[in-house]
Design an enzyme around this catalytic site. Structure first.
Site, PDB file in Angstrom:
ATOM      1  N   THR A  39       0.829  -1.209   0.000  1.00  0.00           N
ATOM      2  CA  THR A  39       0.000   0.000   0.000  1.00  0.00           C
ATOM      3  C   THR A  39       0.860   1.255   0.000  1.00  0.00           C
ATOM      4  O   THR A  39       0.514   2.261  -0.629  1.00  0.00           O
ATOM      5  CB  THR A  39      -0.949   0.002   1.212  1.00  0.00           C
ATOM      6  OG1 THR A  39      -1.814  -1.123   1.129  1.00  0.00           O
ATOM      7  CG2 THR A  39      -1.779   1.279   1.269  1.00  0.00           C
ATOM      8  N   HIS A  42       1.768   1.904  -3.445  1.00  0.00           N
ATOM      9  CA  HIS A  42       0.616   2.467  -4.148  1.00  0.00           C
ATOM     10  C   HIS A  42       0.445   3.945  -3.800  1.00  0.00           C
ATOM     11  O   HIS A  42       0.129   4.767  -4.666  1.00  0.00           O
ATOM     12  CB  HIS A  42      -0.660   1.704  -3.792  1.00  0.00           C
ATOM     13  CG  HIS A  42      -0.776   0.354  -4.425  1.00  0.00           C
ATOM     14  ND1 HIS A  42      -0.848   0.161  -5.785  1.00  0.00           N
ATOM     15  CD2 HIS A  42      -0.837  -0.892  -3.882  1.00  0.00           C
ATOM     16  CE1 HIS A  42      -0.954  -1.120  -6.060  1.00  0.00           C
ATOM     17  NE2 HIS A  42      -0.940  -1.795  -4.918  1.00  0.00           N
ATOM     18  N   HIS A  59       1.894   2.246   8.231  1.00  0.00           N
ATOM     19  CA  HIS A  59       0.693   1.802   8.950  1.00  0.00           C
ATOM     20  C   HIS A  59       0.872   0.404   9.539  1.00  0.00           C
ATOM     21  O   HIS A  59      -0.040  -0.121  10.164  1.00  0.00           O
ATOM     22  CB  HIS A  59      -0.533   1.847   8.032  1.00  0.00           C
ATOM     23  CG  HIS A  59      -0.424   0.982   6.818  1.00  0.00           C
ATOM     24  ND1 HIS A  59       0.191   1.397   5.665  1.00  0.00           N
ATOM     25  CD2 HIS A  59      -0.846  -0.282   6.581  1.00  0.00           C
ATOM     26  CE1 HIS A  59       0.140   0.431   4.767  1.00  0.00           C
ATOM     27  NE2 HIS A  59      -0.484  -0.603   5.298  1.00  0.00           N
ATOM     28  N   CYS A 104     -16.378   2.357   7.393  1.00  0.00           N
ATOM     29  CA  CYS A 104     -16.726   3.719   7.809  1.00  0.00           C
ATOM     30  C   CYS A 104     -16.295   4.718   6.727  1.00  0.00           C
ATOM     31  O   CYS A 104     -15.130   4.745   6.322  1.00  0.00           O
ATOM     32  CB  CYS A 104     -16.025   4.048   9.121  1.00  0.00           C
ATOM     33  SG  CYS A 104     -16.204   5.769   9.668  1.00  0.00           S
TER      34      CYS A 104
END
Length: 298
Positions: A39, A42, A59, A104
């Site tokens: 990610t 990306h 992360h 969410c």
């Protein structure tokens, strides 16, 4: 302090940023280990639409509790080694209130939408920390990707004795292999790289191959009960549909680029009664991921 930040398209830069400040509910983490995820690649290529420019990436990380805001309620103590769940939901929308907080629409993601773990310090909500026991920071930093795999395997709903195909033996594919194998499935791993195929055997694969041949017509029972696509290429995502036997399930785990499409035969899906699922982030996986890592202690 020095941080790794997405400053320009196609690059991650080392820049100076101020020490983070805590708000009520936060804890300050002294980062001890932070992983690089696909990610992150990306993000730097501009392929993650919700990522914020100039964000400190990272992360997948773990660290020690350095300080706790006076108004924060937490079981953690200063000095505890904690793994971080980077996904911070609003806890008010329809998804959050129906046990789908990972969907969410205002989800904040540490290291994607707000500053993350490629820094010496980061302030995070106390709800994002998971206390670890008996493992190293490097192992603890694997809790986030493993939690995504926990969610993916949950989505596949494998049963003991299932014939499972995992396409791709990168880090995610290997972890999917391990969880499926320990759950009693017979796991075949498809991977072009020989070194990765050998590693897949260490992670519990029964069979590895560089070319999948299901041996016959899925309608006659040939193929796999569950197929996990862990590459994210349209070619492998399309191929996955043909490897599942009639009544089987295909789980797209790999992350494709925005705008990519996959040709699907509606009649084939209908006739084979296929279930096609996707998996997004790590819903309700962090606690179990930390426990799995503690059990292995490697």
């Amino acid at each position: 302090m020095k941080v790794a930040s997405w400053e320009t398209l196609g690059a991650i830069s080392m820049v100076e940023k101020p020490m983070p400040t805590m708000s009520p509910g936060d804890v300050l983490i002294r980062v001890a280990a932070s992983g690089i995820c696909g990610t992150d690649l990306h993000i730097c290529k501009g392929e993650t639409p919700h990522a914020n420019n100039k964000v400190t990436i990272g992360h997948e990380f773990a660290g020690y509790v350095e300080d706790i805001h006076p108004e924060t309620v937490t079981l953690a103590k200063v000095g505890d080694l904690v793994a971080i769940d980077p996904n911070i939901p609003c806890n008010q929308c329809t998804f959050c209130r129906n046990k789908k907080y990972h969907l969410c629409p205002t989800l904040r993601c540490i290291g994607v939408t707000c500053n993350g773990g490629m820094a010496k310090y980061v302030a995070v909500p106390s709800s994002a920390i998971f206390i670890t026991h008996g493992i190293s920071p490097e192992v603890a930093s694997l809790a986030e990707p493993l939690s995504c795999v926990v969610h993916a395997v949950d989505t596949g709903a494998i049963k003991s004795g299932d014939r499972v195909l995992v396409i791709g033996a990168g880090p995610i594919g290997l972890m999917v292999t391990a969880l499926c194998a320990t759950g009693g499935a017979h796991v075949t791993v498809s991977e072009l790289n020989q070194m990765r195929r050998e590693k897949a055997l260490e992670f519990g694969a029964s069979v590895t191959t560089d070319k999948v041949d299901i041996g016959g017509d899925p309608i006659k029972g040939f193929g796999f009960d569950v197929v996990f696509e862990c590459v994210g290429l349209p070619t492998t995502m399309e191929a996955a549909l043909g490897y599942a036997k009639a009544g089987g399930t295909v789980v797209w785990v790999g992350v494709a680029k925005p705008g990519v499409t996959v040709p699907v035969s509606p009649f084939m899906v209908y006739r084979h009664e296929l279930t096609i699922k996707s998996t997004y982030t790590n819903a309700f996986g962090m606690d179990r991921a930390v426990k799995i890592l503690a059990d292995n202690k490697k």
